[in-house]
Write an enzyme that holds these catalytic residues in place. Structure first.
Site, PDB file in Angstrom:
ATOM      1  N   GLU A 128      28.314  -1.579 -11.453  1.00  0.00           N
ATOM      2  CA  GLU A 128      27.038  -2.463 -11.645  1.00  0.00           C
ATOM      3  C   GLU A 128      25.531  -2.279 -12.412  1.00  0.00           C
ATOM      4  O   GLU A 128      25.598  -0.316 -12.413  1.00  0.00           O
ATOM      5  CB  GLU A 128      25.908  -2.819  -9.982  1.00  0.00           C
ATOM      6  CG  GLU A 128      25.055  -3.394 -10.518  1.00  0.00           C
ATOM      7  CD  GLU A 128      24.429  -3.984  -8.920  1.00  0.00           C
ATOM      8  OE1 GLU A 128      25.153  -3.349  -8.274  1.00  0.00           O
ATOM      9  OE2 GLU A 128      23.886  -4.808  -8.829  1.00  0.00           O
ATOM     10  N   MET A 132      26.073   2.260  -4.046  1.00  0.00           N
ATOM     11  CA  MET A 132      26.496   1.459  -4.219  1.00  0.00           C
ATOM     12  C   MET A 132      27.189   0.769  -3.633  1.00  0.00           C
ATOM     13  O   MET A 132      27.936   1.681  -3.237  1.00  0.00           O
ATOM     14  CB  MET A 132      26.979   1.198  -5.718  1.00  0.00           C
ATOM     15  CG  MET A 132      27.628   0.184  -6.568  1.00  0.00           C
ATOM     16  SD  MET A 132      26.950  -0.288  -7.155  1.00  0.00           S
ATOM     17  CE  MET A 132      27.560  -2.567  -6.753  1.00  0.00           C
ATOM     18  N   GLU A 134      19.355  -7.994  -3.841  1.00  0.00           N
ATOM     19  CA  GLU A 134      18.566  -7.087  -3.687  1.00  0.00           C
ATOM     20  C   GLU A 134      17.141  -7.202  -2.507  1.00  0.00           C
ATOM     21  O   GLU A 134      17.255  -6.669  -2.608  1.00  0.00           O
ATOM     22  CB  GLU A 134      18.111  -6.796  -4.925  1.00  0.00           C
ATOM     23  CG  GLU A 134      19.056  -5.798  -6.091  1.00  0.00           C
ATOM     24  CD  GLU A 134      20.063  -4.621  -5.291  1.00  0.00           C
ATOM     25  OE1 GLU A 134      19.475  -4.289  -3.741  1.00  0.00           O
ATOM     26  OE2 GLU A 134      21.505  -4.362  -5.406  1.00  0.00           O
ATOM     27  N   HIS A 142      24.763  -5.017   2.078  1.00  0.00           N
ATOM     28  CA  HIS A 142      24.879  -5.762   1.153  1.00  0.00           C
ATOM     29  C   HIS A 142      26.161  -6.237   0.936  1.00  0.00           C
ATOM     30  O   HIS A 142      26.639  -7.570   0.521  1.00  0.00           O
ATOM     31  CB  HIS A 142      25.154  -5.055  -0.453  1.00  0.00           C
ATOM     32  CG  HIS A 142      24.048  -4.675  -0.853  1.00  0.00           C
ATOM     33  ND1 HIS A 142      23.362  -6.162  -1.126  1.00  0.00           N
ATOM     34  CD2 HIS A 142      23.649  -3.830  -1.580  1.00  0.00           C
ATOM     35  CE1 HIS A 142      22.191  -5.670  -2.849  1.00  0.00           C
ATOM     36  NE2 HIS A 142      22.049  -4.164  -2.118  1.00  0.00           N
ATOM     37  N   HIS A 186      20.994  -0.694   3.869  1.00  0.00           N
ATOM     38  CA  HIS A 186      21.161  -1.442   2.601  1.00  0.00           C
ATOM     39  C   HIS A 186      22.241  -1.758   2.541  1.00  0.00           C
ATOM     40  O   HIS A 186      22.344  -2.629   1.768  1.00  0.00           O
ATOM     41  CB  HIS A 186      19.855  -0.593   1.710  1.00  0.00           C
ATOM     42  CG  HIS A 186      20.048  -1.601   0.387  1.00  0.00           C
ATOM     43  ND1 HIS A 186      18.708  -2.239   0.585  1.00  0.00           N
ATOM     44  CD2 HIS A 186      20.282  -1.575  -1.310  1.00  0.00           C
ATOM     45  CE1 HIS A 186      18.846  -2.394  -0.415  1.00  0.00           C
ATOM     46  NE2 HIS A 186      19.989  -2.612  -1.628  1.00  0.00           N
ATOM     47  N   GLU A 187      23.052  -0.333   1.899  1.00  0.00           N
ATOM     48  CA  GLU A 187      24.612  -0.810   0.984  1.00  0.00           C
ATOM     49  C   GLU A 187      25.231  -1.445   2.244  1.00  0.00           C
ATOM     50  O   GLU A 187      25.324  -2.244   1.746  1.00  0.00           O
ATOM     51  CB  GLU A 187      25.236   0.395   0.789  1.00  0.00           C
ATOM     52  CG  GLU A 187      24.243   1.328  -0.145  1.00  0.00           C
ATOM     53  CD  GLU A 187      23.849   0.256  -1.697  1.00  0.00           C
ATOM     54  OE1 GLU A 187      24.010   0.173  -1.490  1.00  0.00           O
ATOM     55  OE2 GLU A 187      22.259   0.663  -1.479  1.00  0.00           O
TER      56      GLU A 187
HETATM   57  N1  B3K Z   1      22.906  -2.318  -6.199  1.00  0.00           N
HETATM   58  C1  B3K Z   1      22.955  -1.066  -6.545  1.00  0.00           C
HETATM   59  C2  B3K Z   1      21.871  -1.539  -7.322  1.00  0.00           C
HETATM   60  C3  B3K Z   1      22.834  -1.069  -9.172  1.00  0.00           C
HETATM   61  C4  B3K Z   1      22.025  -0.453 -10.144  1.00  0.00           C
HETATM   62  C5  B3K Z   1      22.968  -0.821 -11.503  1.00  0.00           C
HETATM   63  N2  B3K Z   1      21.538   0.251 -12.074  1.00  0.00           N
HETATM   64  C6  B3K Z   1      22.640  -0.113  -5.428  1.00  0.00           C
HETATM   65  C7  B3K Z   1      21.812  -1.064  -4.207  1.00  0.00           C
HETATM   66  O1  B3K Z   1      20.796  -1.621  -4.954  1.00  0.00           O
HETATM   67  O2  B3K Z   1      22.324  -1.135  -3.267  1.00  0.00           O
HETATM   68 ZN    ZN Z   2      20.750  -3.375  -3.070  1.00  0.00          ZN
END
Ligand code: B3K
Ligand code: ZN
Length: 883
Positions: free
Chosen positions: A144, A285, A342, A323, A319-320
């Site tokens: 990402e 991530m 986000e 997602h 958080h992860e």
């Molecule tokens: N989604 C990733 C962030 C990626 C950033 C790339 N530059 C982590 C997060 O927000 O959970």
């Molecule tokens: Zn995130």
């Protein structure tokens, strides 16, 4: 790999750079230009022959025409610095192909084809840490937002979903563990070579692809989901770090349970892997089934991690994990929709942490982050709406606005709907868009339909940047309290003449004598100005407004000190109570720094503050964690934000002076507090955490009034500490004071934790954050230290982010601090552009500073802009900052 490249448009069509843009400017990608991709990629097979210096990737893509898109004679496969080794179409030659910049454009005539693409990479040379890279002997990926194109040629955009099967082959002695997304379906071991095959049944965009290969060990556990499925959980780390993974694993299990109970979301694979790596551009991530984490957000034990570190781990693991639904099952149609995943996921992790610990304290911390990072963004040259309209480099838009203001915007929807209706709204969203690449508009419409709200005007929160200012005036006539409110959304770059937005404000009107109110109310200011009348008040009440920080706005009102003192002591909303304390101190420090107060009024206002803090110290009903919040002084950065043409040296002086007055006048109460806190043995209970927070806070007040005495106490705390919170707190206080205690403690800390990079990061940070008069010389020396390297983002941030956030050092009158950050940006840009660009906003605040510093900051931005070759990341941030 060279990161200057010919760009592609989000729709994947060939478009050369706009002729009007100067040659080195990368093009602007615009949200309104979105078109669906002409091709679908139902399946992707990836075959990796892995090696640290040479990895060969064979990608086999099944492609079909997308019936929902305009037909195209070609397919654009994004690349970034890739070398094409070979290309086959349906097993033979392709009808035609060409390179357009870094992208591969292949001519395809029929409706469906198989493409086979071979590329070769050198992961050990990948210092950008995007794509496939080596970290301490292991291999891992970060895709990402646009890292997959550094691995193979692919439609690297989030609306192209594909089912992945991944084969990895690697020498067993170096890479005994081979991981990818989904489930492992095969493992062959011929003694020397290991072959693993992984299959992820859930279609996903390329940015969620991940692989890890290395010599790792796992803490393994299980979680039984609400429908009774047993999920295997692993936290993978280097041998030797296993004992520090318990908190991460417990946080993961708590997250899984919480998401079932709170949002009805169940995990959807039989396996969930987390891997900790030490070279990582950000926190973590959310790759499907294989989260890759910065070690900072995995490893903890009391000896090496502070209470803040523990909380950070719980929050980021949550958080992860969250997602998996808000991001993975439903992803973003294009990167302009980033806040869809986000903003929503930050809200989810905030609510999770609120439920796991003290909700009011968590709310205060989140607002502090918003005000400290997002408000400045909103009032500066980099301001953008939570759904941006254009970008040159998407990595620059992983911002506090998209994340934290994005979360606040969804939190307002929750406030407007009420908890139950909001849940109906999120259920509607998850049901309606599961498996899709969706937009913010899809989210808002789902909440509208599910929760039964009309969010027509509310949508402005997605398109208008800038923190609204709400002016408040309360008067009293007869038996009525009359509240006049007006709002102003400031102009931001590219946006002026904004419309009024709906602003939900929780309020309470207190009877001054009784210290009570008749109930909290929610009012919505949705016009430029409005008047609200409240009958039944024989005398003028005291207004508590924006309780719980119900809207991310800046409240402007003239409120007498005695009313703030009243609210600070009485308000039953903990956030409002905190806010009253802060307002009291901010109001004083702003006027004292501007030189608006004569000696007498200065002393009177200081006395108000001392009295208010005194009552917080004495109030036995307050929990210590909350007491710590109520007693904390507003940061210098926040005060600077409240002043046009701020002079950091004056603010620093006034703030230190106030600390000294508090330390002197309340010395007795502070020492008593310290002694009480000192008695509590180490545990992770809220009570013990509160006690630790108070100890260091007390030291920071005492050291301002009595540096010698407080240093001795800090040195004792340092030596006797049986945990990192106490030890780091004491060292922080000591680093600000010149003396033998400082040198001794710093040396001891370094020797004690030499082999532990995360703790050595703290050693760098503490010195860079210090109020010591020689902080600039210290930071220069640390940059030459044998443990300093530009290759590790944690180390770079530990020294330079801490320094850039240190108003005392960064804003040194000579301009030396600005020069140091500019030198860093120029030196780091070719190594790690994403991390380098993150330092630009600090210099971008030049318009807010007094003329001398303002000119010096601008000069450094111009010096960076004049560099012969800049990354797209840094170029965009510097040009926007110059305005
Ligand atoms: N989604 C990733 C962030 C990626 C950033 C790339 N530059 C982590 C997060 O927000 O959970
Ligand atoms: Zn995130």
């Amino acid at each position: 790999m060279d990161i200057a490249r010919t760009p592609s448009t989000p729709d994947g069509n060939i478009e050369m750079a706009d002729a009007a843009v100067e040659p080195k400017a990368p093009p602007e990608i615009r949200r309104e230009d979105y078109t669906p991709f002409a091709w679908l990629v139902p399946t992707t097979r990836l075959d990796f022959a892995l090696g640290l210096e040479k990895t060969r990737v064979t990608a086999t893509l099944e492609v079909e025409r997308n019936p929902a898109a305009d037909a195209s004679p070609t397919i654009r496969l994004n690349g970034d610095g890739l070398e094409l080794v070979s290309l086959k179409c349906d097993g033979g030659d392709c009808a035609g192909h060409m390179m357009d910049g870094d992208d591969l454009v292949v001519t395809l005539e029929g409706d469906s084809h198989t493409l086979e693409i071979v590329t070769e990479l050198d992961p050990s040379a990948n210092s950008q840490l995007m794509g496939l890279y080596a970290s301490g002997g292991m291999l891992c990926t970060q895709c990402e937002a646009e890292g997959f194109r550094r691995i193979t040629f692919f439609p690297d955009r989030p609306d192209v979903l594909s089912t992945y099967t991944v084969t990895m082959r690697a020498p067993k002695k170096d890479f005994p563990v081979l991981l990818s997304n989904g489930n492992r379906v095969r493992m062959d071991d011929d003694g020397e070579l290991l072959t693993a095959e992984w299959h992820d049944p859930w279609p996903k965009p390329s940015y969620l692809f991940a692989l890890v290969a290395g010599d790792l060990v796992a803490r393994t556990d299980h979680f039984t989901t609400m429908s009774g499925r047993v999920v295997e959980l692993n936290v993978w780390v280097r041998d030797g770090d296993l004992e520090r993974t318990e908190h991460a694993m417990e946080s993961l299990k708590r997250s899984m349970k919480w998401d079932e109970e709170t949002f009805g979301r169940e995990y959807d694979l039989d396996l969930f892997n987390i891997v900790a790596v030490s070279d990582f551009n950000m926190g973590a991530m959310e790759n499907k089934g294989l989260n890759v984490f910065n070690t900072k957000y995995v490893l903890a034990d009391p000896e090496t991690a502070t209470d803040g570190d523990y909380d950070g781990i719980e929050g980021v693991i949550g958080h992860e994990y969250f997602h998996n639904w808000s991001g993975n099952r439903i992803t973003c149609r294009d990167w302009f929709q980033l806040s869809l995943k986000e903003g929503f996921t930050v809200l989810r992790d905030q609510l999770f942490s609120q439920d796991m610990g003290s909700a009011p304290v968590k709310r205060i911390e989140d607002v502090r982050v918003l005000r400290g990072a997002q408000f400045p963004e909103d009032s500066g040259p980099l301001a953008h709406p939570i759904r941006p309209d254009s970008y040159r480099e998407i990595s620059n838009f992983y911002t506090a606005t998209v994340y934290n203001k994005g979360a606040e915007v969804i939190r307002m929807m929750k406030t407007l709907a009420g908890d139950e209706a909001f849940r109906q709204g999120t259920d509607t969203y998850f049901d309606r868009h599961d498996g899709e690449a969706a937009t913010c508009e899809d989210f808002v419409r789902s909440i509208e339909d599910g929760a039964g709200l009309d969010l027509t005007q509310f949508r402005l929160w997605y398109s208008q940047a800038g923190t609204p200012k709400v002016s408040v005036n309360l008067t009293h006539h007869g038996d009525e309290a009359i509240l006049e409110l007006s709002q102003n959304v400031p102009d931001t770059p590219g946006q002026s003449g904004k419309k009024p937005m709906p602003i939900p404000l929780k309020i309470a009107l207190f009877d001054r004598d009784e210290g009570t109110h008749a109930g909290e109310q929610l009012i919505v200011l949705d016009k430029a100005s409005d008047t609200f009348r409240f009958p039944g008040f024989a005398t003028k009440p005291v207004l508590s407004i924006n309780r719980g920080f119900s809207a991310p706005v800046s409240i402007q009102r003239d409120i007498p000190s005695d009313e703030l003192v009243f609210l600070a002591a009485t308000d039953d909303d903990p956030f409002a109570r905190y806010e009253a304390m802060q307002d009291l101190m901010v109001a004083y420090l702003v006027s004292a720094s501007k030189g608006d107060l004569d000696e007498e009024s200065r002393e009177a206002k200081q006395a108000d503050i001392v009295r208010a803090i005194g009552s917080v110290i004495d109030d036995e009903a307050i929990e210590d964690l909350m007491r710590g919040e109520l007693m904390s002084m507003p940061s210098q950065t926040y005060i600077m934000e409240q002043i046009d043409e701020a002079d950091p040296a004056r603010i620093f002086e006034r703030r230190e002076e106030l600390k000294a007055v508090i330390g002197r006048k309340l010395a007795h109460g502070l020492r008593q507090l310290y002694q009480r806190a000192e008695k509590l043995p180490y545990s992770r209970s809220a009570e013990a955490k509160g006690a630790r927070k108070l100890k260091t806070l007390v030291l920071s007040y005492l050291v301002a009034s009595d540096p010698q005495g407080a240093s001795a106490l800090a040195a004792k705390q340092y030596e006797n500490a049986d945990n990192m919170t106490d030890r780091q707190g004491a060292l922080m206080v000591l680093t600000g004071v010149d003396g033998v205690e400082r040198t001794g403690a710093l040396l001891d800390f370094y020797n004690r934790y030499r082999g532990n990079p995360l703790v050595i990061d703290k050693w760098f940070s503490l010195q860079a954050m210090s109020m010591h008069p020689q902080v600039i010389e210290h930071v220069k020396a640390l940059a030459e230290h044998e443990d300093f390297t530009l290759k590790n983002p944690n180390r770079v941030r530990s020294l330079y982010m801490a320094f850039a956030a240190n108003p005392h050092g960064f804003h040194a009158e000579s301009g030396e601090g600005y020069r140091m950050i500019a030198d860093l940006i120029l030196g780091l840009d070719p190594i790690n552009a994403q991390t380098a660009a993150r330092f630009v906003p600090a210099l971008g605040r030049w318009r807010k500073m007094e003329p001398g510093r303002s000119a010096l900051m601008r000069e450094q931005l111009e010096r960076i802009a004049a560099a012969p070759k800049l990354s797209r990341d840094t170029f965009e941030q510097v040009t926007r900052s110059l305005g």
